[in-house]
Design a protein around this motif. Structure first.
Motif, PDB file in Angstrom:
ATOM      1  N   ASP A 145      -8.306  -1.771 -15.115  1.00 56.75           N
ATOM      2  CA  ASP A 145      -7.922  -0.624 -15.933  1.00 56.75           C
ATOM      3  C   ASP A 145      -7.563   0.562 -15.039  1.00 56.75           C
ATOM      4  O   ASP A 145      -8.310   0.904 -14.119  1.00 56.75           O
ATOM      5  CB  ASP A 145      -9.080  -0.244 -16.863  1.00 56.75           C
ATOM      6  CG  ASP A 145      -8.685   0.836 -17.859  1.00 56.75           C
ATOM      7  OD1 ASP A 145      -7.576   0.748 -18.416  1.00 56.75           O
ATOM      8  OD2 ASP A 145      -9.489   1.770 -18.062  1.00 56.75           O
ATOM      9  N   GLY A 146      -6.417   1.161 -15.288  1.00 58.18           N
ATOM     10  CA  GLY A 146      -5.973   2.304 -14.504  1.00 58.18           C
ATOM     11  C   GLY A 146      -5.076   1.951 -13.337  1.00 58.18           C
ATOM     12  O   GLY A 146      -4.484   2.836 -12.709  1.00 58.18           O
ATOM     13  N   ASP A 147      -4.957   0.658 -13.025  1.00 58.40           N
ATOM     14  CA  ASP A 147      -4.105   0.236 -11.910  1.00 58.40           C
ATOM     15  C   ASP A 147      -2.625   0.361 -12.265  1.00 58.40           C
ATOM     16  O   ASP A 147      -2.232   0.322 -13.429  1.00 58.40           O
ATOM     17  CB  ASP A 147      -4.390  -1.224 -11.536  1.00 58.40           C
ATOM     18  CG  ASP A 147      -5.655  -1.377 -10.704  1.00 58.40           C
ATOM     19  OD1 ASP A 147      -6.115  -0.373 -10.131  1.00 58.40           O
ATOM     20  OD2 ASP A 147      -6.178  -2.506 -10.634  1.00 58.40           O
ATOM     21  N   VAL A 148      -1.812   0.480 -11.221  1.00 56.67           N
ATOM     22  CA  VAL A 148      -0.358   0.423 -11.363  1.00 56.67           C
ATOM     23  C   VAL A 148       0.065  -1.020 -11.103  1.00 56.67           C
ATOM     24  O   VAL A 148      -0.441  -1.662 -10.177  1.00 56.67           O
ATOM     25  CB  VAL A 148       0.333   1.380 -10.370  1.00 56.67           C
ATOM     26  CG1 VAL A 148       1.850   1.257 -10.468  1.00 56.67           C
ATOM     27  CG2 VAL A 148      -0.103   2.819 -10.633  1.00 56.67           C
ATOM     28  N   CYS A 149       0.967  -1.533 -11.925  1.00 53.16           N
ATOM     29  CA  CYS A 149       1.350  -2.946 -11.832  1.00 53.16           C
ATOM     30  C   CYS A 149       2.859  -3.121 -11.997  1.00 53.16           C
ATOM     31  O   CYS A 149       3.553  -2.263 -12.536  1.00 53.16           O
ATOM     32  CB  CYS A 149       0.661  -3.760 -12.929  1.00 53.16           C
ATOM     33  SG  CYS A 149      -1.131  -3.683 -12.913  1.00 53.16           S
ATOM     34  N   SER A 164       0.880 -11.132 -17.339  1.00 54.39           N
ATOM     35  CA  SER A 164       2.064 -11.261 -16.493  1.00 54.39           C
ATOM     36  C   SER A 164       2.191 -10.102 -15.507  1.00 54.39           C
ATOM     37  O   SER A 164       3.080 -10.107 -14.650  1.00 54.39           O
ATOM     38  CB  SER A 164       3.334 -11.328 -17.355  1.00 54.39           C
ATOM     39  OG  SER A 164       3.620 -10.072 -17.949  1.00 54.39           O
ATOM     40  N   GLN A 165       1.312  -9.103 -15.627  1.00 56.17           N
ATOM     41  CA  GLN A 165       1.355  -7.965 -14.709  1.00 56.17           C
ATOM     42  C   GLN A 165       0.674  -8.311 -13.389  1.00 56.17           C
ATOM     43  O   GLN A 165      -0.293  -9.079 -13.356  1.00 56.17           O
ATOM     44  CB  GLN A 165       0.671  -6.742 -15.333  1.00 56.17           C
ATOM     45  CG  GLN A 165       1.449  -6.104 -16.471  1.00 56.17           C
ATOM     46  CD  GLN A 165       0.738  -4.877 -17.016  1.00 56.17           C
ATOM     47  OE1 GLN A 165      -0.365  -4.978 -17.550  1.00 56.17           O
ATOM     48  NE2 GLN A 165       1.373  -3.720 -16.870  1.00 56.17           N
ATOM     49  N   HIS A 166       1.185  -7.714 -12.317  1.00 58.30           N
ATOM     50  CA  HIS A 166       0.637  -7.958 -10.981  1.00 58.30           C
ATOM     51  C   HIS A 166       0.310  -6.632 -10.307  1.00 58.30           C
ATOM     52  O   HIS A 166       1.116  -5.697 -10.317  1.00 58.30           O
ATOM     53  CB  HIS A 166       1.637  -8.749 -10.137  1.00 58.30           C
ATOM     54  CG  HIS A 166       1.958 -10.100 -10.697  1.00 58.30           C
ATOM     55  ND1 HIS A 166       1.170 -11.212 -10.477  1.00 58.30           N
ATOM     56  CD2 HIS A 166       2.965 -10.514 -11.510  1.00 58.30           C
ATOM     57  CE1 HIS A 166       1.686 -12.251 -11.112  1.00 58.30           C
ATOM     58  NE2 HIS A 166       2.777 -11.858 -11.745  1.00 58.30           N
ATOM     59  N   LEU A 167      -0.875  -6.574  -9.721  1.00 54.62           N
ATOM     60  CA  LEU A 167      -1.364  -5.357  -9.079  1.00 54.62           C
ATOM     61  C   LEU A 167      -0.402  -4.862  -8.005  1.00 54.62           C
ATOM     62  O   LEU A 167       0.089  -5.644  -7.187  1.00 54.62           O
ATOM     63  CB  LEU A 167      -2.735  -5.629  -8.456  1.00 54.62           C
ATOM     64  CG  LEU A 167      -3.354  -4.498  -7.629  1.00 54.62           C
ATOM     65  CD1 LEU A 167      -3.634  -3.279  -8.503  1.00 54.62           C
ATOM     66  CD2 LEU A 167      -4.629  -4.985  -6.948  1.00 54.62           C
ATOM     67  N   ALA A 168      -0.157  -3.548  -8.008  1.00 58.21           N
ATOM     68  CA  ALA A 168       0.705  -2.923  -7.003  1.00 58.21           C
ATOM     69  C   ALA A 168      -0.088  -1.884  -6.213  1.00 58.21           C
ATOM     70  O   ALA A 168      -0.938  -1.185  -6.765  1.00 58.21           O
ATOM     71  CB  ALA A 168       1.912  -2.265  -7.670  1.00 58.21           C
ATOM     72  N   ILE A 169       0.198  -1.806  -4.933  1.00 58.20           N
ATOM     73  CA  ILE A 169      -0.459  -0.853  -4.033  1.00 58.20           C
ATOM     74  C   ILE A 169       0.587   0.153  -3.560  1.00 58.20           C
ATOM     75  O   ILE A 169       1.715  -0.233  -3.232  1.00 58.20           O
ATOM     76  CB  ILE A 169      -1.091  -1.582  -2.830  1.00 58.20           C
ATOM     77  CG1 ILE A 169      -2.250  -2.468  -3.304  1.00 58.20           C
ATOM     78  CG2 ILE A 169      -1.582  -0.593  -1.774  1.00 58.20           C
ATOM     79  CD1 ILE A 169      -2.893  -3.282  -2.191  1.00 58.20           C
ATOM     80  N   PRO A 170       0.234   1.438  -3.501  1.00 58.36           N
ATOM     81  CA  PRO A 170       1.220   2.443  -3.064  1.00 58.36           C
ATOM     82  C   PRO A 170       1.675   2.233  -1.620  1.00 58.36           C
ATOM     83  O   PRO A 170       0.884   1.857  -0.753  1.00 58.36           O
ATOM     84  CB  PRO A 170       0.462   3.773  -3.190  1.00 58.36           C
ATOM     85  CG  PRO A 170      -0.662   3.499  -4.128  1.00 58.36           C
ATOM     86  CD  PRO A 170      -1.043   2.065  -3.887  1.00 58.36           C
ATOM     87  N   ARG A 215       4.174  -1.821  -3.770  1.00 55.10           N
ATOM     88  CA  ARG A 215       4.383  -3.210  -3.363  1.00 55.10           C
ATOM     89  C   ARG A 215       3.244  -4.035  -3.947  1.00 55.10           C
ATOM     90  O   ARG A 215       2.090  -3.591  -3.967  1.00 55.10           O
ATOM     91  CB  ARG A 215       4.386  -3.310  -1.829  1.00 55.10           C
ATOM     92  CG  ARG A 215       4.570  -4.723  -1.268  1.00 55.10           C
ATOM     93  CD  ARG A 215       4.632  -4.648   0.259  1.00 55.10           C
ATOM     94  NE  ARG A 215       4.680  -5.949   0.896  1.00 55.10           N
ATOM     95  CZ  ARG A 215       5.780  -6.662   1.094  1.00 55.10           C
ATOM     96  NH1 ARG A 215       6.940  -6.201   0.668  1.00 55.10           N
ATOM     97  NH2 ARG A 215       5.750  -7.838   1.705  1.00 55.10           N
ATOM     98  N   THR A 216       3.560  -5.226  -4.425  1.00 58.46           N
ATOM     99  CA  THR A 216       2.506  -6.067  -4.991  1.00 58.46           C
ATOM    100  C   THR A 216       1.462  -6.402  -3.930  1.00 58.46           C
ATOM    101  O   THR A 216       1.791  -6.616  -2.762  1.00 58.46           O
ATOM    102  CB  THR A 216       3.075  -7.373  -5.575  1.00 58.46           C
ATOM    103  OG1 THR A 216       3.851  -8.046  -4.581  1.00 58.46           O
ATOM    104  CG2 THR A 216       3.930  -7.097  -6.796  1.00 58.46           C
ATOM    105  N   ALA A 217       0.214  -6.437  -4.347  1.00 60.36           N
ATOM    106  CA  ALA A 217      -0.887  -6.701  -3.416  1.00 60.36           C
ATOM    107  C   ALA A 217      -0.883  -8.140  -2.926  1.00 60.36           C
ATOM    108  O   ALA A 217      -1.248  -8.424  -1.784  1.00 60.36           O
ATOM    109  CB  ALA A 217      -2.220  -6.384  -4.087  1.00 60.36           C
ATOM    110  N   SER A 218      -0.476  -9.052  -3.792  1.00 57.96           N
ATOM    111  CA  SER A 218      -0.444 -10.467  -3.421  1.00 57.96           C
ATOM    112  C   SER A 218       0.958 -11.026  -3.619  1.00 57.96           C
ATOM    113  O   SER A 218       1.773 -10.467  -4.355  1.00 57.96           O
ATOM    114  CB  SER A 218      -1.453 -11.270  -4.248  1.00 57.96           C
ATOM    115  OG  SER A 218      -1.174 -11.151  -5.631  1.00 57.96           O
TER     116      SER A 218
END
Length: 259
Positions: A145-149, A164-170, A215-218
């Motif tokens: 919750d609260g992550d950007v994806c 279908s959402q994937h975690l993104a890191i700044p 960018r996606t984390a994985s």
């Protein structure tokens, strides 16, 4: 048994989306170091790194020439013996001999190359962020919750309980987005590196400024299969196939294996 582990590999959906060695210079990992010098406005150091940084993986001939170029008084002689493949170094030497201004010399390089240095440094910070977050115990494969994806259409947004959402890191740049759980790690990295997001905006050379982003984390690795020790898979744009192969093969010498 290496062959057994190769054929049994099944963690293609749990590989961090690191930038590969190619991003930084496989045999002479200097690209991000030049980028850092530029971000810190150390133009003279950036030129010195480009010309004379050596690596144990580089050839003996190249290392000898680079050591020779570490002394500015050798620039004229170095220009005479420089191999044709060192075209960027040739441009730098010519400009330094003529003007002696490292900023002007750097500006003579192709725009794509100049941007690459700054982007490589941002990529280096991303890799560090993933490492620090993992060591801290952050969940990196499932968004919270609260992550950007990113969604399945590569559209960026807040996490909405959509599988279908994937975690993104700044990615750090002059428009760096702080409001994520990863700012704890990124802020510490920037402090250690002695840089700030605003440093990625070059008032004097706006064309090489790095905005940042996500960018996606994985790695999103689909259509994965291994048959007769041949791996086949599909990656999203921007990920490195070499990172997948490194996870599959786990070579003792990644550079020797080409990864």
């Amino acid at each position: 048994d290496p062959k057994q582990s190769f054929s049994d590999f099944s963690e293609h959906d749990r590989i961090f989306n690191f930038y590969g060695y190619q991003r930084f210079g496989s045999r002479r990992p200097v690209t991000h170091l030049v980028g850092k010098a530029l971000v810190q406005r150390r133009f003279s150091d950036a030129i010195t790194l480009m010309l004379s940084f050596t690596s144990e993986y580089d050839s003996e001939e190249n290392t000898k020439i680079r050591k020779f170029m570490s002394d500015e008084s050798n620039y004229s002689e170095a220009l005479k013996i420089l191999p044709h493949k060192m075209d960027l170094e040739r441009t730098i030497l010519q400009e330094m001999i003529q003007h002696g201004d490292p900023k002007l010399a750097f500006q003579k390089l192709p725009l794509s190359i100049r941007r690459l240095f700054v982007d490589a440094y941002s990529s280096f910070i991303f890799n560090l962020t993933v490492c620090k977050a993992f060591e801290y115990g952050e969940e990196l494969f499932r968004p919270q919750d609260g992550d950007v994806c990113y969604d399945k259409n590569a559209k960026l947004g807040k996490y909405e309980m959509d599988p279908s959402q994937h975690l993104a890191i700044p990615m750090v740049g002059h428009s760096y987005f702080k409001k994520t759980r990863f700012d704890l790690h990124i802020s510490k990295i920037l402090q250690d590196e002695q840089v700030s997001p605003k440093d990625f905006f070059f008032k004097e050379m706006q064309e090489i400024s790095a905005e940042g982003g996500f960018r996606t984390a994985s790695i999103l690795c689909t259509n994965f299969s291994i048959e007769k020790n041949t791996a086949s898979f599909t990656l999203q744009r921007g990920s490195f196939a070499t990172m997948v192969m490194r996870e599959i093969m786990k070579p003792d010498d990644p550079l020797g294996a080409g990864f």
